[in-house]
Design a protein around this motif. Structure first.
Motif, mmCIF file in Angstrom:
data_model
loop_
_atom_site.group_PDB
_atom_site.id
_atom_site.type_symbol
_atom_site.label_atom_id
_atom_site.label_comp_id
_atom_site.label_asym_id
_atom_site.label_seq_id
_atom_site.Cartn_x
_atom_site.Cartn_y
_atom_site.Cartn_z
ATOM 1 N N ASP A 190 30.835 -10.099 18.289
ATOM 2 C CA ASP A 190 31.700 -9.114 18.306
ATOM 3 C C ASP A 190 31.862 -8.282 17.007
ATOM 4 O O ASP A 190 32.292 -6.828 16.895
ATOM 5 N N GLY A 200 24.676 -9.543 25.408
ATOM 6 C CA GLY A 200 25.658 -10.570 25.141
ATOM 7 C C GLY A 200 25.327 -11.345 23.863
ATOM 8 O O GLY A 200 26.488 -11.902 23.176
ATOM 9 N N ARG A 201 24.291 -11.277 23.161
ATOM 10 C CA ARG A 201 24.066 -11.986 22.180
ATOM 11 C C ARG A 201 24.558 -11.291 20.624
ATOM 12 O O ARG A 201 24.508 -11.786 20.044
#
Length: 50
Positions: free
Chosen positions: A14, A10-11
């Motif tokens: 994008d 998640g770190r």
């Protein structure tokens, strides 16, 4: 057809994931475009073919 990319932590930003997966090249090859929020500034600096 390629398999979907593996899950990422998640770190991971994008924008980094989009660069790694060559999202813009895939969209252009399909004749598609995309709208994105301001986090994706700088991903595509091609002002002649936004």
């Amino acid at each position: 057809m390629q398999p979907p990319p593996a899950a990422r932590p998640g770190r991971l930003h994008d924008n980094t994931a989009a660069r790694h997966d060559h999202i813009l090249a895939h969209l252009r090859a399909a004749g598609l475009g995309a709208l994105a929020d301001l986090d994706f500034r700088g991903l595509d600096n091609d002002i002649l073919d936004p």
